[in-house]
Design a protein around this motif. Structure first.
Motif, PDB file in Angstrom:
ATOM      1  N   THR A 301       0.796  -1.195   0.161  1.00 43.38           N
ATOM      2  CA  THR A 301      -0.131   0.123  -0.048  1.00 43.38           C
ATOM      3  C   THR A 301       0.836   1.210  -0.133  1.00 43.38           C
ATOM      4  O   THR A 301       1.650   1.569   1.000  1.00 43.38           O
ATOM      5  N   ILE A 302       0.740   2.195  -0.930  1.00 45.37           N
ATOM      6  CA  ILE A 302       1.618   3.340  -1.345  1.00 45.37           C
ATOM      7  C   ILE A 302       0.899   4.515  -0.431  1.00 45.37           C
ATOM      8  O   ILE A 302       1.521   5.398   0.046  1.00 45.37           O
ATOM      9  N   SER A 303      -0.156   4.768  -0.750  1.00 41.78           N
ATOM     10  CA  SER A 303      -0.887   5.845  -0.310  1.00 41.78           C
ATOM     11  C   SER A 303      -2.524   5.417   0.031  1.00 41.78           C
ATOM     12  O   SER A 303      -3.411   5.436  -0.976  1.00 41.78           O
ATOM     13  N   ALA A 304      -2.885   5.252   1.040  1.00 45.44           N
ATOM     14  CA  ALA A 304      -3.963   4.954   1.598  1.00 45.44           C
ATOM     15  C   ALA A 304      -5.184   6.052   1.520  1.00 45.44           C
ATOM     16  O   ALA A 304      -6.328   5.881   1.207  1.00 45.44           O
ATOM     17  N   THR A 305      -4.648   7.379   1.372  1.00 47.61           N
ATOM     18  CA  THR A 305      -5.448   8.370   1.306  1.00 47.61           C
ATOM     19  C   THR A 305      -6.222   8.498  -0.228  1.00 47.61           C
ATOM     20  O   THR A 305      -6.838   9.296  -0.722  1.00 47.61           O
ATOM     21  N   ALA A 306      -5.392   7.648  -0.928  1.00 46.92           N
ATOM     22  CA  ALA A 306      -6.018   7.489  -2.339  1.00 46.92           C
ATOM     23  C   ALA A 306      -7.048   6.589  -2.655  1.00 46.92           C
ATOM     24  O   ALA A 306      -7.288   6.293  -3.778  1.00 46.92           O
ATOM     25  N   ALA A 307      -7.735   6.113  -1.604  1.00 48.64           N
ATOM     26  CA  ALA A 307      -8.851   5.225  -1.571  1.00 48.64           C
ATOM     27  C   ALA A 307      -9.887   5.616  -0.679  1.00 48.64           C
ATOM     28  O   ALA A 307      -9.587   6.206   0.541  1.00 48.64           O
ATOM     29  N   TYR A 308     -10.995   5.060  -0.776  1.00 50.10           N
ATOM     30  CA  TYR A 308     -12.380   5.079   0.104  1.00 50.10           C
ATOM     31  C   TYR A 308     -12.910   4.019  -0.081  1.00 50.10           C
ATOM     32  O   TYR A 308     -13.327   3.457  -1.003  1.00 50.10           O
ATOM     33  N   LEU A 309     -13.480   3.522   1.171  1.00 51.78           N
ATOM     34  CA  LEU A 309     -13.957   2.134   1.060  1.00 51.78           C
ATOM     35  C   LEU A 309     -15.470   2.122   1.803  1.00 51.78           C
ATOM     36  O   LEU A 309     -15.633   2.975   2.585  1.00 51.78           O
ATOM     37  N   ILE A 310     -16.341   1.729   1.177  1.00 53.66           N
ATOM     38  CA  ILE A 310     -17.699   1.624   1.654  1.00 53.66           C
ATOM     39  C   ILE A 310     -17.930   0.258   1.903  1.00 53.66           C
ATOM     40  O   ILE A 310     -18.344  -0.613   0.985  1.00 53.66           O
ATOM     41  N   LYS A 311     -17.927  -0.076   3.025  1.00 49.54           N
ATOM     42  CA  LYS A 311     -17.928  -1.461   3.616  1.00 49.54           C
ATOM     43  C   LYS A 311     -19.364  -1.716   3.875  1.00 49.54           C
ATOM     44  O   LYS A 311     -20.210  -1.298   4.369  1.00 49.54           O
ATOM     45  N   ASN A 312     -19.696  -3.061   3.809  1.00 48.07           N
ATOM     46  CA  ASN A 312     -21.014  -3.676   3.873  1.00 48.07           C
ATOM     47  C   ASN A 312     -21.818  -2.851   3.160  1.00 48.07           C
ATOM     48  O   ASN A 312     -23.061  -2.310   3.512  1.00 48.07           O
ATOM     49  N   ALA A 313     -21.578  -2.622   1.671  1.00 49.80           N
ATOM     50  CA  ALA A 313     -22.604  -1.619   1.007  1.00 49.80           C
ATOM     51  C   ALA A 313     -24.013  -2.243   0.860  1.00 49.80           C
ATOM     52  O   ALA A 313     -24.964  -1.516   0.426  1.00 49.80           O
ATOM     53  N   ILE A 314     -24.001  -3.570   0.701  1.00 47.78           N
ATOM     54  CA  ILE A 314     -25.398  -4.198   0.931  1.00 47.78           C
ATOM     55  C   ILE A 314     -25.448  -5.175   1.979  1.00 47.78           C
ATOM     56  O   ILE A 314     -24.377  -5.531   2.741  1.00 47.78           O
ATOM     57  N   ALA A 315     -26.567  -5.689   2.098  1.00 44.51           N
ATOM     58  CA  ALA A 315     -26.981  -6.623   3.322  1.00 44.51           C
ATOM     59  C   ALA A 315     -26.449  -8.028   3.061  1.00 44.51           C
ATOM     60  O   ALA A 315     -26.450  -8.493   2.008  1.00 44.51           O
TER      61      ALA A 315
END
Length: 315
Positions: A301-315
């Protein structure tokens, strides 16, 4: 245990492993798309990261007469990688199997393809696990209940995705160019009423990948990848238990299209140059031979700020 003199590095079979792709999956494996391969010559090394001092607005840049200019500074942060991990799997081919094939190379090629897929599947699973960890991707949101995209009445996927785009843009200084998600998420989004409403004048009753990309094209998204890789979590001898590697999550990221160690991006797969190798050797006391596929790499992982996680986007 085979002795070095008994082992034979097979160039032709190595080429089979390099050219292998997931034949039954439209998208193939995603790991090397999300973390592009950068070839390195050594197992360990360094790369450099610049801070954001250039974004600090000076209190005053004016000067008069022979006054000195206002001094500004920045830091270059030295980061290390490695050591690269040695990944290897092997398979035994009996003499009976070899003798019953019309072309002797075919069982070896089949073994190499199978072993290569096993290594790639482990790489896929490892990256999916890393990128779904909120301690790694600290820019994230975890959805629950009516906010999840599987709730067609109350959820607003467009707004949630746009929030992630804005976070990457602000904190990484780059617009995210890539959106990827597990197949289960895509299967819900393609029929989501909110998204269909936004593209209804295009005459389609469902969202396609092309129309979905158009919704976010002004925000810089040019890649849409759906992770459709499956895994079998059952132990050997038990009934198959299949599931999706990429789970029920969605990601936004900046992925450098021209992979090189100096370019900021979410991450790279640092791979030993010409590190993929196939070896085969006879086994003493048994009628047959072993085939082994090995690879040297590290997912960094080089730059964690270059990503955004939507976790559990669905049930």
């Amino acid at each position: 245990m085979p002795q070095p003199k008994d082992m034979y590095a097979d160039k032709q079979l190595t080429n089979v492993s390099v050219k292998f792709s997931n034949r039954l999956n439209e998208m193939g494996f995603l790991a090397d798309k999300i973390f592009p391969i950068v070839n390195v010559d050594k197992d360990t090394g360094i790369y450099f990261e610049f801070d954001k001092a250039n974004l600090r607005v000076p209190s005053n840049t004016k000067r008069t007469g022979r006054a000195r200019a206002s001094e500004v500074d920045y830091d270059i942060i030295e980061r290390t990688y490695g050591p690269l991990d040695d990944h290897a799997v092997e398979h035994f081919i009996s003499r009976r199997v070899l003798d019953n094939y019309d072309q002797p190379l075919e069982p070896r090629s089949n073994a190499v393809e199978m072993l290569t897929e096993v290594i790639q599947l482990e790489k896929e699973e490892a990256l999916a696990t890393t990128l779904s960890d909120t301690a790694v991707l600290t820019q994230n949101t975890t959805l629950s209940g009516t906010a999840q995209f599987s709730d067609y009445t109350n959820s607003d996927p467009f707004l949630k995705i746009q929030t992630g785009i804005d976070a990457v843009n602000l904190n990484s200084l780059r617009m995210p160019n890539t959106m990827f998600m597990g197949y289960e998420v895509w299967s819900k989004l393609m029929n989501h009423p909110d998204l269909i409403e936004r593209i209804k004048y295009q005459g389609l009753g469902m969202v396609t990948k092309e129309t979905f990309l158009k919704l976010f094209s002004d925000s810089g998204i040019t890649n849409l990848w759906v992770g459709n890789t499956k895994k079998n979590s059952a132990k050997e001898g038990q009934a198959d238990s299949l599931g999706y590697v990429w789970g029920k999550h969605l990601w936004l990221a900046y992925v450098e299209p021209n992979a090189k160690l100096e370019a900021p991006t979410l991450g790279y797969t640092l791979s030993r140059r010409n590190g993929r190798e196939v070896e085969r050797w006879p086994e003493a006391g048994v009628k047959g031979e072993f085939v082994s596929v090995a690879d040297y790499y590290q997912q960094k992982t080089i730059s964690a700020t270059a990503a955004y996680l939507i976790k559990n986007a669905i049930a």
